[in-house]
Write a protein that holds these residues in place. Structure first.
Motif, PDB file in Angstrom:
ATOM      1  N   GLU A 124      32.111  46.526  33.923  1.00  0.00           N
ATOM      2  CA  GLU A 124      33.437  46.225  33.378  1.00  0.00           C
ATOM      3  C   GLU A 124      34.288  47.483  33.238  1.00  0.00           C
ATOM      4  O   GLU A 124      35.504  47.449  33.432  1.00  0.00           O
ATOM      5  N   LYS A 125      33.652  48.596  32.947  1.00  0.00           N
ATOM      6  CA  LYS A 125      34.399  49.840  32.743  1.00  0.00           C
ATOM      7  C   LYS A 125      35.044  50.347  34.032  1.00  0.00           C
ATOM      8  O   LYS A 125      35.909  51.227  33.990  1.00  0.00           O
ATOM      9  N   THR A 126      34.647  49.802  35.177  1.00  0.00           N
ATOM     10  CA  THR A 126      35.212  50.243  36.457  1.00  0.00           C
ATOM     11  C   THR A 126      36.333  49.330  36.939  1.00  0.00           C
ATOM     12  O   THR A 126      36.915  49.575  37.995  1.00  0.00           O
ATOM     13  N   SER A 128      39.788  47.333  37.686  1.00  0.00           N
ATOM     14  CA  SER A 128      41.208  47.648  37.769  1.00  0.00           C
ATOM     15  C   SER A 128      41.954  46.853  36.702  1.00  0.00           C
ATOM     16  O   SER A 128      41.404  45.927  36.087  1.00  0.00           O
ATOM     17  N   GLN A 129      43.213  47.181  36.495  1.00  0.00           N
ATOM     18  CA  GLN A 129      43.982  46.562  35.421  1.00  0.00           C
ATOM     19  C   GLN A 129      44.203  45.068  35.625  1.00  0.00           C
ATOM     20  O   GLN A 129      44.447  44.335  34.660  1.00  0.00           O
ATOM     21  N   ASP A 130      44.133  44.601  36.879  1.00  0.00           N
ATOM     22  CA  ASP A 130      44.418  43.187  37.130  1.00  0.00           C
ATOM     23  C   ASP A 130      43.193  42.285  36.972  1.00  0.00           C
ATOM     24  O   ASP A 130      43.264  41.090  37.250  1.00  0.00           O
ATOM     25  N   LYS A 132      40.831  39.757  35.374  1.00  0.00           N
ATOM     26  CA  LYS A 132      41.190  38.699  34.431  1.00  0.00           C
ATOM     27  C   LYS A 132      40.140  38.484  33.345  1.00  0.00           C
ATOM     28  O   LYS A 132      40.467  38.094  32.223  1.00  0.00           O
ATOM     29  N   ARG A 134      37.237  39.728  30.843  1.00  0.00           N
ATOM     30  CA  ARG A 134      36.767  40.943  30.183  1.00  0.00           C
ATOM     31  C   ARG A 134      36.033  40.602  28.886  1.00  0.00           C
ATOM     32  O   ARG A 134      36.041  39.459  28.429  1.00  0.00           O
ATOM     33  N   GLN A 177      32.838  42.968  40.214  1.00  0.00           N
ATOM     34  CA  GLN A 177      34.262  42.954  40.547  1.00  0.00           C
ATOM     35  C   GLN A 177      34.760  41.519  40.721  1.00  0.00           C
ATOM     36  O   GLN A 177      35.836  41.150  40.223  1.00  0.00           O
ATOM     37  N   HIS A 181      37.378  39.097  38.392  1.00  0.00           N
ATOM     38  CA  HIS A 181      38.585  38.460  38.927  1.00  0.00           C
ATOM     39  C   HIS A 181      38.482  36.936  38.911  1.00  0.00           C
ATOM     40  O   HIS A 181      39.267  36.245  39.566  1.00  0.00           O
ATOM     41  N   ASP A 244      41.834  50.124  47.120  1.00  0.00           N
ATOM     42  CA  ASP A 244      42.091  49.437  45.852  1.00  0.00           C
ATOM     43  C   ASP A 244      40.924  48.534  45.458  1.00  0.00           C
ATOM     44  O   ASP A 244      40.650  48.343  44.270  1.00  0.00           O
TER      45      ASP A 244
END
Length: 342
Positions: A124-126, A128-130, A132, A134, A177, A181, A244
């Motif tokens: 989770e710490k890796t 990206s901001q998008d 969903k 968490r 990842q 998402h 990305d």
């Protein structure tokens, strides 16, 4: 000694002696020749190098024996047998191969289920901001996913294959990842799913589809010339989108920036797409160790009928050449693949 690549790299990094790291594919002409190609000055002298090796003054690490031809493996084995006083370590994935008689063999076991879960949650710490999903929701989603993927009521071979794949930090990071998402990972088709996520973002940002055919063909042509870089010059926007999604990375050295696939499996996914509907390419590359991983990718990507046809070709090749490097693993992957995949 035969061990895993990650452990081998750690040994090289921590070595207190002079160490040389070699990809097995560089040893096609022999191990000494591969070492000489990395050296300068007196150390490059053949006799001097032989003395260094025999005296154990040089740690030699050879990685990826499973990725080369039987002839190259035979040369590596012969080298190890002839230099039994040297410090030599080799790494391979499971293959039908007889290690040198003097070798000690160590087998790295898959992670335990609790270790897989802990690593997956740590991803989770890796994000990206998008991302969903968490926090507690992500942790629960990880537990639910693993409960299904590692379910003991499944076919034993399928479960063990999934466990081996989920013991790979790269694959497990992709799973994290995707869960982050809001996706449902399929451990046998991770790279296809990752590409779909990436290409969807690419299309939103650039208002056109990712040029998958042209990009994949370029990657294949580069691999034929032993170039494993991402073709950034002609596919800059595509490379940046790959970055990305942690499918590519850039490296800076001596004022030169180069782009690379984060893992060989990502490159192999794109190459596999150029094989699927090209019968000549499927057959012509069977004996080329550079494409070994591509065939393993095809075992999970191809429709059932096409995969069965390729399976027969690989078995016939193995029968003719006595080289089961590709066929055996391909058969195992086909046996383990989940039925009903799209």
């Amino acid at each position: 000694m035969v061990c895993g690549s990650l452990y081998l790299r750690k040994l090289v990094r921590d070595s207190e002696s002079v160490a040389v790291y070699l990809k097995a594919e560089r040893c096609a002409k022999g191990v000494p020749e591969a070492i000489q190609a990395k050296l300068e000055g007196i150390a490059k002298d053949t006799e001097f190098l032989k003395h260094l090796i025999y005296a154990g003054a040089l740690d030699i690490c050879i990685d990826g024996l499973n990725e080369v031809s039987p002839d190259t493996r035979a040369k590596v084995s012969e080298f190890a047998e002839s230099n039994f006083k040297g410090n030599i370590i080799m790494a391979t994935q499971p293959i039908e191969w007889e290690p040198p008689s003097i070798a000690k063999t160590y087998i790295l076991k898959p992670l335990r289920d609790d270790q897989i879960e802990a690593f997956l949650i740590s991803r989770e710490k890796t994000f990206s901001q998008d991302a969903k999903v968490r926090g507690q929701a992500y942790q629960q989603a990880c537990k639910d996913y693993l409960a299904t993927a590692l379910c003991q009521t499944q076919c034993g071979e399928e479960t063990e294959t999934a466990r081996r794949m989920l013991s790979n930090p790269m694959d497990l990071s992709i799973v994290g990842q995707m869960i982050g998402h809001g996706q449902s990972p399929n451990v046998f088709r991770l790279y296809e799913q990752q590409f779909r996520m990436m290409s969807a973002k690419y299309e939103r940002e650039h208002l056109r589809a990712f040029p998958i055919a042209a990009f994949s063909e370029r990657v294949y042509q580069q691999r034929l010339s032993d170039n494993t870089e991402v073709p950034y010059q002609d596919f800059a926007k595509e490379a940046e989108c790959l970055e990305d999604f942690k499918m590519a990375l850039r490296r800076q050295s001596q004022n030169k920036e180069t782009w690379h696939f984060r893992h060989d499996k990502i490159m192999e996914y794109f190459i596999a797409l150029t094989f699927e509907n090209n019968e000549n390419r499927l057959i012509d590359n069977i004996s080329d160790p550079r494409f070994r991983g591509v065939y393993f990718m095809l075992a999970t990507l191809m429709p059932d009928d096409a995969a069965m046809s390729l399976r027969e070709e690989l078995i016939q090749y193995a029968a003719r050449t006595k080289d089961h490097t590709v066929s055996d693993t391909f058969v195992q992957l086909m046996r383990s693949r989940k039925q009903g995949n799209p």
